[in-house]
Design an enzyme around this catalytic site. Structure first.
Site, PDB file in Angstrom:
ATOM      1  N   GLY A  71       0.817  -1.204   0.000  1.00 59.96           N
ATOM      2  CA  GLY A  71       0.000   0.000   0.000  1.00 59.96           C
ATOM      3  C   GLY A  71       0.854   1.258   0.000  1.00 59.96           C
ATOM      4  O   GLY A  71       0.535   2.243  -0.669  1.00 59.96           O
ATOM      5  N   SER A  72       1.951   1.220   0.748  1.00 59.77           N
ATOM      6  CA  SER A  72       2.822   2.401   0.815  1.00 59.77           C
ATOM      7  C   SER A  72       3.396   2.728  -0.561  1.00 59.77           C
ATOM      8  O   SER A  72       3.456   3.901  -0.951  1.00 59.77           O
ATOM      9  CB  SER A  72       3.975   2.162   1.804  1.00 59.77           C
ATOM     10  OG  SER A  72       3.476   1.923   3.094  1.00 59.77           O
ATOM     11  N   GLN A 179      -7.779   0.588   3.959  1.00 61.37           N
ATOM     12  CA  GLN A 179      -8.655   0.082   5.025  1.00 61.37           C
ATOM     13  C   GLN A 179     -10.072  -0.172   4.534  1.00 61.37           C
ATOM     14  O   GLN A 179     -10.788  -0.989   5.103  1.00 61.37           O
ATOM     15  CB  GLN A 179      -8.720   1.087   6.185  1.00 61.37           C
ATOM     16  CG  GLN A 179      -7.431   1.206   6.969  1.00 61.37           C
ATOM     17  CD  GLN A 179      -7.111  -0.034   7.792  1.00 61.37           C
ATOM     18  OE1 GLN A 179      -8.002  -0.770   8.233  1.00 61.37           O
ATOM     19  NE2 GLN A 179      -5.837  -0.278   8.006  1.00 61.37           N
ATOM     20  N   SER A 199      -3.834  -2.638  -0.452  1.00 56.28           N
ATOM     21  CA  SER A 199      -2.746  -3.489   0.034  1.00 56.28           C
ATOM     22  C   SER A 199      -3.298  -4.869   0.374  1.00 56.28           C
ATOM     23  O   SER A 199      -4.279  -4.989   1.127  1.00 56.28           O
ATOM     24  CB  SER A 199      -2.120  -2.861   1.277  1.00 56.28           C
ATOM     25  OG  SER A 199      -1.173  -3.745   1.817  1.00 56.28           O
ATOM     26  N   HIS A 201      -2.341  -7.377   2.280  1.00 56.47           N
ATOM     27  CA  HIS A 201      -2.347  -7.960   3.630  1.00 56.47           C
ATOM     28  C   HIS A 201      -3.393  -7.367   4.561  1.00 56.47           C
ATOM     29  O   HIS A 201      -3.538  -7.804   5.696  1.00 56.47           O
ATOM     30  CB  HIS A 201      -0.939  -7.900   4.251  1.00 56.47           C
ATOM     31  CG  HIS A 201      -0.503  -6.554   4.745  1.00 56.47           C
ATOM     32  ND1 HIS A 201      -0.608  -6.199   6.066  1.00 56.47           N
ATOM     33  CD2 HIS A 201       0.053  -5.498   4.114  1.00 56.47           C
ATOM     34  CE1 HIS A 201      -0.117  -4.973   6.228  1.00 56.47           C
ATOM     35  NE2 HIS A 201       0.280  -4.526   5.047  1.00 56.47           N
ATOM     36  N   THR A 237      10.544  -8.042 -11.554  1.00 55.41           N
ATOM     37  CA  THR A 237       9.842  -9.304 -11.811  1.00 55.41           C
ATOM     38  C   THR A 237       8.655  -9.432 -10.869  1.00 55.41           C
ATOM     39  O   THR A 237       8.770  -9.208  -9.662  1.00 55.41           O
ATOM     40  CB  THR A 237      10.822 -10.483 -11.632  1.00 55.41           C
ATOM     41  OG1 THR A 237      11.886 -10.298 -12.550  1.00 55.41           O
ATOM     42  CG2 THR A 237      10.130 -11.809 -11.883  1.00 55.41           C
ATOM     43  N   CYS A 325       1.677   1.543  13.229  1.00 55.25           N
ATOM     44  CA  CYS A 325       2.833   2.221  12.647  1.00 55.25           C
ATOM     45  C   CYS A 325       3.452   3.167  13.655  1.00 55.25           C
ATOM     46  O   CYS A 325       4.573   3.615  13.502  1.00 55.25           O
ATOM     47  CB  CYS A 325       2.416   3.016  11.420  1.00 55.25           C
ATOM     48  SG  CYS A 325       1.236   2.158  10.412  1.00 55.25           S
TER      49      CYS A 325
HETATM   50  C1  LIG Z   1      -1.624  -0.358   6.123  1.00 54.75           C
HETATM   51  C2  LIG Z   1      -1.939   0.925   5.438  1.00 54.75           C
HETATM   52  C3  LIG Z   1      -1.104   1.438   4.437  1.00 54.75           C
HETATM   53  C4  LIG Z   1       0.217   0.811   4.078  1.00 54.75           C
HETATM   54  O1  LIG Z   1       0.087  -0.422   3.468  1.00 54.75           O
HETATM   55  P1  LIG Z   1       1.378  -1.393   3.442  1.00 54.75           P
HETATM   56  O2  LIG Z   1       0.981  -2.480   2.502  1.00 54.75           O
HETATM   57  O3  LIG Z   1       1.546  -1.887   4.844  1.00 54.75           O
HETATM   58  O4  LIG Z   1       2.519  -0.584   2.974  1.00 54.75           O
HETATM   59  C5  LIG Z   1      -1.480   2.601   3.798  1.00 54.75           C
HETATM   60  N1  LIG Z   1      -2.628   3.219   4.110  1.00 54.75           N
HETATM   61  C6  LIG Z   1      -3.461   2.769   5.070  1.00 54.75           C
HETATM   62  C7  LIG Z   1      -4.723   3.498   5.343  1.00 54.75           C
HETATM   63  C8  LIG Z   1      -3.138   1.600   5.770  1.00 54.75           C
HETATM   64  O5  LIG Z   1      -3.960   1.164   6.720  1.00 54.75           O
END
Ligand SMILES: *Cc1c(COP(=O)(O)O)cnc(C)c1O
Length: 378
Positions: A71-72, A179, A199, A201, A237, A325
């Site tokens: 996500g980042s 989220q 993201s 996970h 890749t 975080c």
């Molecule tokens: C967890 C999260 C991210 C970051 O996602 P990652 O895959 O852990 O880098 C970004 N934005 C929000 C709102 C999140 O909850």
């Protein structure tokens, strides 16, 4: 000891159906998706299938989906990649004070390079003010980035209205929906969303895979140079197993929205009712209506959140103090600060986030332990 996992906003376990899909791609299907032979073509097909699953869930085209590593990365690519490619149109970006650090730090990096950023305030429930948004727009504004739902307090922003404003003013709209996905059915066309981050996970797929949706026609600069993967927008890749898992997970959740939300909302409301009964001076944070089903953010008076977490951990309960975080950071949560909580309440904040495998017994157990611990601490 049994683990009671109540921290799904930090990460989720990979679900069994997803693991089953992934395993071949960790084993016999190890081909590089860029290779010509059939082993490679199979990996390529698997990625295409996942791209279709994601595109269907968001109601967009498959060539609008870019796989990333998290996500980042998606947030970075959306904000910096867009800013660099559109500097000729303007240098002003609007975001909010309660974004994830991936968005905030991307904006700060751009400020150091001469971009101008407006950080919108939020009200006591964490919702941005649309008037303030309108008043912040200048002829140099090129991008609005407002998160779909907040990771700490669960508040859902007025995304459709923001999308309409952006469209009317001819400004590109990005939303961090990390989220939101799983909790809210997202139709990027209906909501006028131009770019969106996800993201894996956070919705029962593995870590290390993310998505950036970018509407066709929007220019953005790639941040990672190298090969031509992901339509020459993200070299490297492909993480085939992760991508396959993300595709499966989004498909499953897409078919389960109502059921899933009903279940975790019931648990959360049950938890809130117990909190109100047992801890009279506790404060529930975030908007009570416009809120993610699984999020429960509560501040206790005269309690140190970190101590509470350590005590809960002794009983196998996983939860979070504000934001995962931020646990290694000495600064109080920027989100809880922005909604106007005083330091005392911020210190005593416990975030519970429910997921698909939780049950009522988990809540009862949590409440029982909270009562023990909080009585001891006082
Ligand atoms: C967890 C999260 C991210 C970051 O996602 P990652 O895959 O852990 O880098 C970004 N934005 C929000 C709102 C999140 O909850």
């Amino acid at each position: 000891m049994k683990i009671i996992y109540l921290d799904h906003a930090a990460t989720t376990p990979v679900r069994q159906e997803v693991i089953k899909e992934i395993i071949p791609y960790l084993g016999i299907e190890y081909g590089n998706a860029s290779a010509m032979y059939s082993l490679g073509r199979k990996a390529k097909r698997a990625i295409k299938n996942a791209r279709e699953q994601v595109a269907k869930s968001l109601n967009c085209d498959i060539n609008e989906i870019y796989f990333t590593s998290c996500g980042s990365e998606s947030d970075n690519l959306a904000i910096k990649g867009f800013a660099y490619a559109n500097i000729d149109k303007g240098n002003h970006i609007i975001t909010s004070k309660i974004e994830h650090h991936a968005v905030l730090e991307s904006c700060k990096a751009l400020e150091r390079e001469g971009f101008e950023v407006t950080y919108l305030n939020v009200d006591e429930n964490g919702i941005i003010n649309l008037e303030e948004l309108l008043n912040s727009i200048t002829e140099k504004t090129i991008l609005i980035s407002i998160m779909f739902a907040n990771n700490e307090i669960g508040t859902i922003e007025p995304i459709e209205k923001i999308g309409n404003i952006a469209k009317e003013k001819n400004i590109v709209f990005h939303t961090d929906a990390v989220q939101a996905i799983g909790n809210i059915k997202i139709d990027v066309k209906k909501l006028n969303i131009d770019m969106l981050s996800l993201s894996g996970h956070k919705f029962y797929a593995p870590k290390g895979v993310g998505v950036l949706y970018v509407k066709n026609g929007i220019k953005f600069k790639k941040l990672q140079d190298g090969g031509l993967q992901e339509n020459d927008k993200r070299a490297g890749t492909e993480n085939v197993a992760g991508i396959v898992g993300l595709g499966k997970a989004i498909e499953l959740i897409y078919n389960e929205y109502e059921e899933y939300n009903k279940k975790i909302k019931e648990l959360r409301d049950y938890y809130f009712s117990k909190i109100k009964k047992e801890f009279k001076d506790a404060k529930i944070n975030g908007d009570i209506v416009n809120r993610l089903a699984g999020n429960a953010n509560v501040s206790f008076k005269n309690i140190i959140g970190e101590n509470l977490l350590l005590e809960l951990d002794k009983y196998g309960i996983c939860a979070s103090a504000g934001s995962a975080c931020s646990t290694s950071s000495p600064h109080p949560s920027h989100v809880l600060t922005a909604i106007g909580l005083n330091k005392d309440l911020i210190d005593g904040t416990l975030r519970i986030s429910f997921g698909k495998d939780n049950c009522k017994n988990d809540v009862d157990y949590l409440i029982e332990k909270l009562k023990e611990i909080i009585k001891l601490e006082k």
